[in-house]
Design an enzyme around this catalytic site. Sequence first.
Site, PDB file in Angstrom:
ATOM      1  N   ILE A 198       0.945  -1.210  -0.048  1.00 50.29           N
ATOM      2  CA  ILE A 198       0.112  -0.119  -0.139  1.00 50.29           C
ATOM      3  C   ILE A 198       0.787   1.447  -0.110  1.00 50.29           C
ATOM      4  CG2 ILE A 198      -1.892   1.411   1.174  1.00 50.29           C
ATOM      5  CD1 ILE A 198      -2.758  -1.437   2.396  1.00 50.29           C
TER       6      ILE A 198
ATOM      7  N   ASP B  22      10.568   2.531   6.938  1.00 51.55           N
ATOM      8  CA  ASP B  22      10.316   1.082   7.264  1.00 51.55           C
ATOM      9  C   ASP B  22      11.504   0.247   7.142  1.00 51.55           C
ATOM     10  OD1 ASP B  22       9.356  -1.675   6.715  1.00 51.55           O
ATOM     11  OD2 ASP B  22       7.900  -0.893   5.398  1.00 51.55           O
TER      12      ASP B  22
ATOM     13  N   THR C  55      -4.939   5.617   6.867  1.00 47.93           N
ATOM     14  CA  THR C  55      -5.617   4.641   6.547  1.00 47.93           C
ATOM     15  C   THR C  55      -5.135   3.178   6.904  1.00 47.93           C
ATOM     16  OG1 THR C  55      -3.888   4.660   4.489  1.00 47.93           O
ATOM     17  CG2 THR C  55      -6.106   5.798   4.251  1.00 47.93           C
ATOM     18  N   ALA C  56      -4.310   3.098   7.892  1.00 45.59           N
ATOM     19  CA  ALA C  56      -3.670   2.186   8.422  1.00 45.59           C
ATOM     20  C   ALA C  56      -4.588   1.563   9.884  1.00 45.59           C
ATOM     21  CB  ALA C  56      -2.359   2.010   8.826  1.00 45.59           C
ATOM     22  N   ARG C  57      -4.090   1.869  10.779  1.00 43.35           N
ATOM     23  CA  ARG C  57      -4.747   1.381  12.226  1.00 43.35           C
ATOM     24  C   ARG C  57      -5.009   2.532  12.987  1.00 43.35           C
ATOM     25  NH1 ARG C  57      -6.423  -2.057   9.364  1.00 43.35           N
ATOM     26  NH2 ARG C  57      -6.353  -4.443   9.689  1.00 43.35           N
TER      27      ARG C  57
ATOM     28  N   ASP D 186      -9.336   7.279   8.292  1.00 41.27           N
ATOM     29  CA  ASP D 186      -9.998   6.191   8.001  1.00 41.27           C
ATOM     30  C   ASP D 186     -10.025   5.374   8.875  1.00 41.27           C
ATOM     31  OD1 ASP D 186     -11.877   5.031   5.945  1.00 41.27           O
ATOM     32  OD2 ASP D 186     -10.214   3.626   5.396  1.00 41.27           O
TER      33      ASP D 186
ATOM     34  N   GLU E 193     -13.164   0.865  16.996  1.00 38.25           N
ATOM     35  CA  GLU E 193     -14.269   0.559  15.577  1.00 38.25           C
ATOM     36  C   GLU E 193     -15.118  -0.337  16.148  1.00 38.25           C
ATOM     37  OE1 GLU E 193     -12.143  -0.111  12.380  1.00 38.25           O
ATOM     38  OE2 GLU E 193     -11.028   1.751  12.358  1.00 38.25           O
TER      39      GLU E 193
ATOM     40  N   HIS F  19     -13.405   3.514   7.961  1.00 40.69           N
ATOM     41  CA  HIS F  19     -12.602   2.380   7.645  1.00 40.69           C
ATOM     42  C   HIS F  19     -12.894   1.879   6.398  1.00 40.69           C
ATOM     43  CE1 HIS F  19      -9.437  -0.163   9.606  1.00 40.69           C
ATOM     44  NE2 HIS F  19      -9.044  -0.092   8.606  1.00 40.69           N
TER      45      HIS F  19
ATOM     46  N   GLY G  57     -11.331   2.414   3.319  1.00 40.52           N
ATOM     47  CA  GLY G  57     -10.216   2.459   2.306  1.00 40.52           C
ATOM     48  C   GLY G  57     -10.223   1.389   1.553  1.00 40.52           C
TER      49      GLY G  57
END
Length: 320
Positions: free
Chosen positions: A162, A181, A237-239, A263, A268, A287, A289
Site C-alpha cells: 500500500i 520502514d 488509512t492503516a490502524r 479512515d 471501531e 475504515h 479504504g
Amino acid sequence: MSAAHSTPNTKAVIIVTAADLAPQAVELLQDYELVYAGKTPQVPDLIALARRHDPVAYIVRYSSITAELMDASPSLKVISKHGSGTDTIDKPAAAARGIEVTAAVGANAAAVAEQALALLLACAKAVVQLNARMHAGHWDKATHKSLELGGRTVGLIGLGAIGQRFSKMCDAIGMRVIGFDPFAKNLPSYIQSVDLATLWRESDAISLHCPLTADNRQMLNAATLAQCKQGVMVVNTARGGLIDEPALLAAVQSGQVSMAGLDSFAVEPMAAPHIFHHQPGFILSPHIGGVTSDAYVNMGVTSARNTLAVLQKTRSAVPA
C-alpha cells in the site's frame, strides 16, 4: 445450519466473520460449509457459533479472534484475514496451538492507496469544507487559498504494497517522497529512506501505512507531533491505534497539525459521541479504504486461497 460433526458426510465448516463473501471466493470454498456470523459479530457470538459448528477455519473480516475463541474451536487449522492487517488476531495464541494465520497481503493495496490520496487531496484542497460552504450559498473565491502539493514532502511510515502504491501516486503529482520502514528492501528510486526523526522534521504531510504492533502503538503522539513542521497534515488509512487520539485533537486545535484525514480509529466502530466529531480540521471516513468492489473480490479470493492452501497442507500431513 447443521453442526459440522452431525453426520459423517457433513462438510467441514468455515466461519466467515461477516454477513457475506465474494461469490468468486464462495465458489472456491464449495467443498466446505460456510457459516456467516453477521454484519457486526462480537467474540461471544463467534464462540457460540464455534461450539455449534467446530470450524476448521475462520475467514476474518470483522471482530477479534481470541485465545478463548480458538479453544472453542478444537478442529481449527487456519485463521485467514480478509485483508492485510492481522492485529485483531491473537497470533501468539494461534502459534501456541499450531493454528496458521494468513493475510490477503496486497489484495486491497490499490483501494487503500487511492483512499489515502483522496484524504490527502481533501486536506490540501479543503474539498469537504468548500462543498459545505457552496451548498450553504457562499462563494469563497476571493478569500480561500488551497495548498499546492507539488514540491512538498510527504513522509510515509510503512512501505509495503500500500505504501509503495501511494508513494508512486505522490511522486506522480510532483511530491518529494520520504519513508520509514526497517523491513522494506529494493525501494524504487523516488522513495528516499529516512529515519523517523528526519521524517517528523521534514514532512509537510505524514501518511501511515504500517501494521499495528506493541512497539508502534500511539507512535503519533504529543512528543512526535511536536517534532513535526507547524501545519503538517496527517493521513491514516492503516490502524487507529497508531495515533494517540487526544494528542492529535490537541495538535489540530493548536494549529500544529493543519488537517487530519482519518479512515481508521482506536475503537471501531467509532464511538458516538467521539472527540473528533464536529471538530474543524478533521476529515473522517469509516475504515472503508479497502472497501471497493474490486478489493472485495480480491480480498475474498485471496483469503479463500490462503485458507485452502493451509487446509490442503494439513490434510496431506495426516497419515492415511
